[in-house]
Design a protein around this motif. Structure first.
Motif, PDB file in Angstrom:
ATOM      1  N   LYS A 147       0.804  -1.225   0.000  1.00 48.25           N
ATOM      2  CA  LYS A 147       0.000   0.000   0.000  1.00 48.25           C
ATOM      3  C   LYS A 147       0.836   1.274   0.000  1.00 48.25           C
ATOM      4  O   LYS A 147       0.463   2.265  -0.582  1.00 48.25           O
ATOM      5  CB  LYS A 147      -0.935   0.007   1.217  1.00 48.25           C
ATOM      6  N   ASN A 148       1.994   1.243   0.661  1.00 49.94           N
ATOM      7  CA  ASN A 148       2.822   2.449   0.749  1.00 49.94           C
ATOM      8  C   ASN A 148       3.686   2.666  -0.492  1.00 49.94           C
ATOM      9  O   ASN A 148       4.553   3.526  -0.493  1.00 49.94           O
ATOM     10  CB  ASN A 148       3.692   2.412   2.001  1.00 49.94           C
ATOM     11  N   GLY A 149       3.481   1.883  -1.540  1.00 50.51           N
ATOM     12  CA  GLY A 149       4.234   2.033  -2.773  1.00 50.51           C
ATOM     13  C   GLY A 149       5.493   1.187  -2.830  1.00 50.51           C
ATOM     14  O   GLY A 149       6.121   1.053  -3.868  1.00 50.51           O
ATOM     15  N   GLU A 150       5.850   0.623  -1.720  1.00 51.44           N
ATOM     16  CA  GLU A 150       7.029  -0.236  -1.652  1.00 51.44           C
ATOM     17  C   GLU A 150       6.740  -1.539  -2.409  1.00 51.44           C
ATOM     18  O   GLU A 150       5.636  -2.045  -2.389  1.00 51.44           O
ATOM     19  CB  GLU A 150       7.275  -0.515  -0.171  1.00 51.44           C
ATOM     20  N   ILE A 151       7.753  -2.059  -3.078  1.00 54.24           N
ATOM     21  CA  ILE A 151       7.584  -3.306  -3.810  1.00 54.24           C
ATOM     22  C   ILE A 151       8.390  -4.397  -3.108  1.00 54.24           C
ATOM     23  O   ILE A 151       9.571  -4.215  -2.824  1.00 54.24           O
ATOM     24  CB  ILE A 151       8.050  -3.177  -5.270  1.00 54.24           C
TER      25      ILE A 151
END
Length: 186
Positions: A147-151
């Motif tokens: 959700k926080n954009g981290e992959i």
């Protein structure tokens, strides 16, 4: 030599001798009242480079898949990263390795968009894939956005059939990788 005359309390460190295994530090301590003490300290530096000492046959001595995956991570951590920030974390679960960004090692000024961070993660993942191939494991990669954009990358490993060792495999290049920061000609 260092001239200590007329100085205040301080320590001077001079590297006098560097060999492959040990470096020598000589330093003077000046105490109140003018007394001076010369000290010599020898330290091993090999421990700093122990990550490059990989014994390829140790993989086959491991008793569990988790130990083998931990062994493969030795190759992943030798991947290049911007300013040697090494912005990765690994988590082993069953036959999988999860590769995650370690945001505490990100470079907010020189890499504000985290581009270099994700390139470094890709290099670590590629090293894992190269190493697993050499040892007869198939790497299946899945990318899991958070959700926080981290992959987060999940790599599942399965045994290959009809695997043959190759003495010219790319795995042998991983520990020999180096960089060159000298100026290019022309």
């Amino acid at each position: 030599g260092c001239d200590l005359a007329g100085t205040t309390d301080y320590t001077v460190i001079v590297v006098l001798d560097v060999t492959q295994d040990v470096y020598k530090i000589v330093y003077w301590e000046r105490f109140k009242g003018g007394a001076v003490r010369l000290r010599v300290q020898m330290q091993k530096i090999k421990r700093n480079y122990s990550a490059w000492n990989i014994y390829y046959e140790d993989f086959f001595k491991n008793e569990s898949i988790e130990d083998n995956l931990r062994f493969l991570i030795k190759f992943a951590i030798l991947a290049p990263s911007s300013h040697n920030s090494q912005p990765w974390k690994f988590k082993i679960k069953n036959n999988d390795i999860m590769v995650m960004p370690d945001l505490s090692r990100s470079l907010p000024i020189s890499d504000s968009q985290k581009r270099h961070l994700y390139i470094a993660l890709g290099c670590a993942i590629e090293n894992l894939c190269i190493a697993s191939d050499y040892y007869g494991l198939e790497a299946n990669i899945k990318y899991l956005p958070k959700k926080n954009g981290e992959i987060i990358t999940n790599i599942s490993f399965t045994k290959k059939t009809n695997h043959k060792k190759d003495n010219q495999h790319l795995i042998f290049s991983i520990p020999r990788r180096s960089m060159n920061r000298t100026r290019y000609e022309n």
